[in-house]
Each structure stands twice: as structure tokens, then as C-alpha cells.
Motif scaffolding. Sequence first.
Motif, short mmCIF file in Angstrom:
data_model
loop_
_atom_site.label_atom_id
_atom_site.label_comp_id
_atom_site.label_asym_id
_atom_site.label_seq_id
_atom_site.Cartn_x
_atom_site.Cartn_y
_atom_site.Cartn_z
N THR A 1 0.86 -1.19 0.00
CA THR A 1 0.00 0.00 0.00
C THR A 1 0.90 1.23 0.00
OG1 THR A 1 -0.17 0.42 2.40
CG2 THR A 1 -1.67 -1.23 1.45
N ASP A 2 0.34 2.35 -0.46
CA ASP A 2 1.14 3.58 -0.48
C ASP A 2 1.50 4.02 0.93
OD1 ASP A 2 2.31 5.83 -1.94
OD2 ASP A 2 0.81 7.03 -0.90
N ALA A 3 0.61 3.78 1.88
CA ALA A 3 0.90 4.18 3.26
C ALA A 3 2.05 3.37 3.86
CB ALA A 3 -0.35 4.06 4.13
N ILE A 4 2.14 2.09 3.52
CA ILE A 4 3.29 1.29 3.97
C ILE A 4 4.57 1.85 3.37
CG2 ILE A 4 4.43 -0.96 3.78
CD1 ILE A 4 1.73 -2.29 3.97
N LYS A 5 4.52 2.15 2.08
CA LYS A 5 5.69 2.71 1.40
C LYS A 5 6.07 4.06 2.00
CE LYS A 5 7.32 3.87 -3.28
NZ LYS A 5 6.93 3.96 -4.70
N SER A 6 5.06 4.91 2.24
CA SER A 6 5.30 6.25 2.74
C SER A 6 5.87 6.26 4.16
CB SER A 6 4.00 7.06 2.72
OG SER A 6 3.53 7.24 1.41
N ALA A 7 5.31 5.41 5.02
CA ALA A 7 5.78 5.38 6.41
C ALA A 7 7.26 5.02 6.48
CB ALA A 7 4.94 4.39 7.21
N GLY A 8 7.71 4.14 5.55
CA GLY A 8 9.13 3.80 5.50
C GLY A 8 9.95 4.86 4.83
N ALA A 9 9.40 5.49 3.77
CA ALA A 9 10.14 6.52 3.03
C ALA A 9 10.39 7.74 3.90
CB ALA A 9 9.36 6.92 1.78
N ALA A 10 9.43 8.10 4.76
CA ALA A 10 9.56 9.29 5.60
C ALA A 10 10.70 9.16 6.61
CB ALA A 10 8.25 9.56 6.33
N LYS A 11 11.15 7.93 6.87
CA LYS A 11 12.23 7.73 7.83
C LYS A 11 13.52 8.43 7.39
CE LYS A 11 9.89 5.33 10.76
NZ LYS A 11 9.57 5.92 12.07
N LYS A 12 13.64 8.73 6.09
CA LYS A 12 14.83 9.43 5.61
C LYS A 12 14.97 10.81 6.24
CE LYS A 12 13.99 9.36 1.16
NZ LYS A 12 12.61 8.83 1.11
N GLY A 13 13.83 11.38 6.66
CA GLY A 13 13.85 12.74 7.20
C GLY A 13 14.20 12.85 8.66
N GLY A 14 14.51 11.74 9.31
CA GLY A 14 14.92 11.79 10.71
C GLY A 14 13.84 12.32 11.62
N THR A 15 14.24 13.05 12.66
CA THR A 15 13.30 13.51 13.68
C THR A 15 13.37 15.01 13.93
OG1 THR A 15 14.92 13.09 15.45
CG2 THR A 15 13.42 11.28 14.87
N SER A 16 14.21 15.73 13.21
CA SER A 16 14.38 17.16 13.47
C SER A 16 13.16 17.96 13.01
CB SER A 16 15.64 17.68 12.77
OG SER A 16 15.46 17.68 11.36
N PRO A 17 12.99 19.19 13.49
CA PRO A 17 11.87 20.03 13.07
C PRO A 17 11.96 20.36 11.57
CG PRO A 17 12.86 20.90 15.07
CD PRO A 17 13.78 19.84 14.57
N VAL A 18 10.82 20.59 10.95
CA VAL A 18 10.76 21.03 9.55
C VAL A 18 10.92 22.54 9.53
CG1 VAL A 18 9.33 21.19 7.47
CG2 VAL A 18 9.29 19.10 8.86
N THR A 19 12.01 23.02 8.95
CA THR A 19 12.30 24.45 8.96
C THR A 19 11.75 25.19 7.75
OG1 THR A 19 14.46 24.03 7.94
CG2 THR A 19 14.38 24.16 10.35
N ASP A 20 11.40 24.46 6.68
CA ASP A 20 10.82 25.12 5.52
C ASP A 20 10.06 24.11 4.67
OD1 ASP A 20 10.12 27.28 3.97
OD2 ASP A 20 12.14 27.72 3.26
N VAL A 21 9.04 24.61 3.97
CA VAL A 21 8.26 23.82 3.02
C VAL A 21 8.34 24.52 1.67
CG1 VAL A 21 5.97 22.94 2.42
CG2 VAL A 21 6.71 22.96 4.82
N LEU A 22 8.81 23.82 0.66
CA LEU A 22 9.07 24.42 -0.64
C LEU A 22 8.16 23.81 -1.70
CD1 LEU A 22 12.97 24.17 -0.51
CD2 LEU A 22 11.57 26.12 0.17
N ASP A 23 7.64 24.67 -2.56
CA ASP A 23 6.89 24.19 -3.71
C ASP A 23 7.84 24.20 -4.90
OD1 ASP A 23 4.88 23.31 -5.32
OD2 ASP A 23 3.77 25.20 -5.39
N TYR A 24 7.78 23.16 -5.70
CA TYR A 24 8.63 23.03 -6.90
C TYR A 24 8.49 24.27 -7.77
CZ TYR A 24 10.07 21.10 -11.46
OH TYR A 24 10.68 20.87 -12.67
N PRO A 25 9.61 24.87 -8.27
CA PRO A 25 11.02 24.50 -8.06
C PRO A 25 11.75 25.49 -7.14
CG PRO A 25 10.82 25.79 -10.07
CD PRO A 25 9.46 25.84 -9.39
N GLU A 26 11.17 25.80 -5.97
CA GLU A 26 11.78 26.76 -5.06
C GLU A 26 13.14 26.29 -4.56
OE1 GLU A 26 8.33 29.22 -2.83
OE2 GLU A 26 8.35 27.09 -2.32
N LYS A 27 13.94 27.26 -4.13
CA LYS A 27 15.31 27.00 -3.68
C LYS A 27 15.39 26.90 -2.16
CE LYS A 27 19.92 29.16 -3.68
NZ LYS A 27 20.71 30.34 -4.11
#
Length: 554
Positions: free
Chosen positions: A410-436
Motif C-alpha cells: 500500500t502507499d501508506a506502507i511505502k510512505s511510512a518507511g520513506a519518511a524515515k529518511k527525514g529523521g526527527t528534526s523540526p521542519v524548517t521550511d516547506v518548498l513548492d517546486y522549483p523553489e530554492k
Amino acid sequence: MSENQKHTYIQIHPIDNVLVALTDLKAGTGIEFNGVQFNLVSDVAAKHKFTLRALEEGDPIFMYGVLVGKACLSLPQGISLTVHNIKHASESFALGKRKTEWTIPDTSRFENATFMGYHREDGSVGTANYWLIIPLVFCENRNVNMIKEALTEKLGFKKPRGYESEVDSLLSMYQTGKTVEEILQADLQKSPHELGSGKIFSNIDGIKYLSHDLGCGGTRTDSDALCGLLAGYITHPNVAGATILSLGCQHAQASILKAEIDKRDASFSKPLYILEQQQIGTEEKMLQLALKQTFTGLMQANKAVRSPAPLSKLVVGLECGGSDGFSGISANPALGTLSDILVSLGGSVILAEFPELCGVEQEMSDRCTDETLANKFMQLMRTYNARAEADGSGFFANPSPGNIKDGLITDAIKSAGAAKKGGTSPVTDVLDYPEKVTRKGLNLLCTPGSDVESTTAEVGSGANIVLFTTGLGTPTGNPITPVIKIATNTNLYNRMSDIIDINCGTIIDGEENTKQSAERILDYVIQVASGNIQPKAVGLGQDDFIPWKRGVSL
């Protein structure tokens, strides 16, 4: 639980009601977990999941501590999960309280570490030094290829190994009357890598040609986004300068490109040559001018030399492709630990592939440092998924046949594992393609899950290193940024050693923990960033470049 059992199946999170098989398990295998004992009622392939307790139709299924699916029918204890007995499901999400507390990792081993990079006038630091030749519209692809044919060998830049000698062997066998069976059984002569006659410009890593099929004929939104993406590459720290070929009448105008460059670097000072064919006249006249300007630009770019830079100057793109059932428990968590280390050192990381954050939206939005960022992330996720659903394919359709075959059903199984790449730190910015990327820390970038489109976008946003995990084997690379391939399992690492750089199957094999693996990867990153090690994708000339058309692409 015996030591042997500990290495045959695991529970990822305490609330999960499924276990993950680490090896192939046969029906009848005895399972003992937290005082519960039962036998498997079906075979369970390695990387796949099986029920920890019996489930009724409609019951939720949890992995990584989040909802990842629901039972399609009554499931007995100890049965393998398949596309036939569970379906995708994920929790709803809404603006919640900020949850930005996190445990800062021990970074003492890397506190004084540096890499040897190219320092640019805007304060960024490159891990490579390339010249770009870019068409503003697909009409100029042929002229870009003409320049490529003229320059590559003459300037001594490396070409990937060709297969001309293999074809010579086939021709020779055909001409001497060999049969079909004899040819199929024969060993072919292998040609060496083609190297040219020696590099003329010793401090330039190469000339890269960013051909594409956009710039006109599509929507203005796509052409504007293309200009933003190309501006991201031109202003990128791994780029010394660029030659731009424009027809003149297309949607992607040179004026739009210049505005996008100014948006990213108001004091832009790299050599930049823009040639418009409809103004210059003949193809010959334009190409001769392009060659002269490019050559003089290379003379300037060759003056750059590497010097020490702190790890805070790294901007690391986090990518996964050809994922498998081990991705979320080996390579991806290792990248998560590395991400936390790098963020603690003042660096930046980019977590993209928004279709692969489906199901973890609440966690990611709660980790945003303020409500404005949280709302931006949620709005991007909802809009993207709604457009996909309008075309009959929401995020639920993201897993590929290869993903499903190897346990991501399922996509949720895939996503829950994929999100692990982001670690645990706070999200400091959200960018819309193709922002820098302009802020240190963890950045969320809206891109497709498609490997090449997402990698292309991360580099356009400033990634000067990309870490790419794969469980099935993916040969993706990038023209200007080193892409380091990381295997989730040892079998893949051994089987496809020509495209894989690092093995994280060591975690599955019990040879090292996540922290040890993360530090080993970061040591490798420093060597690559310094130009001491060339990743496999770079050596193979894997220069994949696909801009994202803002229509639906999962």
C-alpha cells in the motif's frame, strides 16, 4: 524469543499489529512474540508482513506506528499480507500543535570535519565544478547535441564505456558464418572506458547538457517552472557557468529565465551566455559563437580550486527508488540518523516525493516550526492528491509492481518507511517546486515520487549531494550533483555492484546498528564531496534530467 528468531522477523513499532519477515518463512513456522505463540498459516517471503493477531474485515493495520491499510476480509493470525487481503488506508490530518522537540544526536565525531569544495561568491560551496549547456526549448536539442559532439572528446572529458567492440564481435561472427546458437553462446569482446585524449581544463569536472522536451507547446505554468528549475541549476554551487540556446519565440523566454536567476541570486556573477537563434541567423553562425563563448567561459571556470568547507555547507537531497520491504528498516532510517546529524551541524537536508508522505502528513505538519509552514505542507498534499484523483489515480496508486512484489503493498506502507529518511528534526521550511533551499535544517520539497523527476528537482533546489536508497536497484544519477546509491539489502549490493556504492543490508544482517551505518555513510559523503571518491552513477555517466510537468506524475 531465541537469537535465531530475532533475526527472522521483527516488529517495527510497539503498536504495530503486523510483523516483518527478515527471511523467507514457510507455512507452519512457529512464531513467538511477546508471549504470544502461533504458527504461520501461509508462506511469507522476506520483506513481507504477516498478521500478529486475527483481524476482521475493515480492521485497521498499523506499521511504523501509523495506519497503513485495512483488512479486505477476515484474516487469521499468521497470514501473509497481500494486495488481495488488505487495501490502502491512512489517517486524516489537520492543523495540530507544534511538536518540534527532538533529541539532538551526538555529533562530536564530525564537529571539526570539513570537505574540500568550490566556494562561490554567493557563499554556497560546490562539491563539483561543471559547465552547463542548456536548451530553453526542445527545438534547440539538436544544436545542443552538435556542441556536445564537437567538445567532449576534443577537450578530453570522459565518456562512459561504449559497446562498439561487442558489436564488432557480433559482426565478425556473422561474417564468418556462425550460427544463431553459436552467437548466443559466445563471449563478446569487452571495450574499455573511452577517456578522450586528456583533460584540457583540469579543474573542470565536465560539460553537462540538459536536453529536455519542454519550453513551448505546453502550459505557461510548465514553461515558467522550467525556467525556475533551469535557474536553480545555473545558480547551483556545482556549476561554474552556462551557455543557453534559445529559439526565440517559445513560452520559456530568456527574460523569464533571467528573472528566475535574479530571484535565486540577486548578485549573480557567473559567466552566462544566452544565444537566440532567430536573432543570430544561421545555425552555423550561432554554433560558432556558442563554441567561442563556451570555450572562454571554460577558461574562467578552470580557475576555481577546492578549499576546506564546514559540513554546514552541505545540502543533501534524500531520495529513494526501487524501494523494497527493507527500505524503511535499514537504509532509510540510516539516512534519517545522518539527516539529524547534519542538521545538528548546521547543514540542510531535503525530503521530497510528496506522494510518499501519504499517511504521515500529521507527523510532518506537526513537526513544522510554525503554523504557516504546516498549512502550506497540508495544502500542497491535498491539492496534489486531489489532482491525481481527478485523473483516476490518487496517491493510493503510487506503489510500483516492483514495490508490491517486494512487500510495499500500500502507499501508506511505502510512505511510512520513506519518511524515515527525514529523521526527527523540526521542519524548517516547506518548498513548492522549483523553489530554492534558503534555510538550514530539514526542508520539505513538493515533487513526484518518480525517481528522476524528484532527483532533478532536489538538485534544482540546491542539493549538492544526493543520497539515494534502493532495494531493487535503480541506476539513476544527475548531471551535476553526485548521487550516492545505498542498498537496503546485502543481496542487492552484491548482485548489482556496478551501480551501488554502499550497503545498508548490514543492518538487516545484524552487523551494525543504524547510527554506525549513518556515520559510515557520512564519512563516504565527505570523500565524495571532496572529489576523492567518484560514485558509480557519476562514473557511468548517468546524467538523468527530467523536469516535472506540473500535471499528475506520481
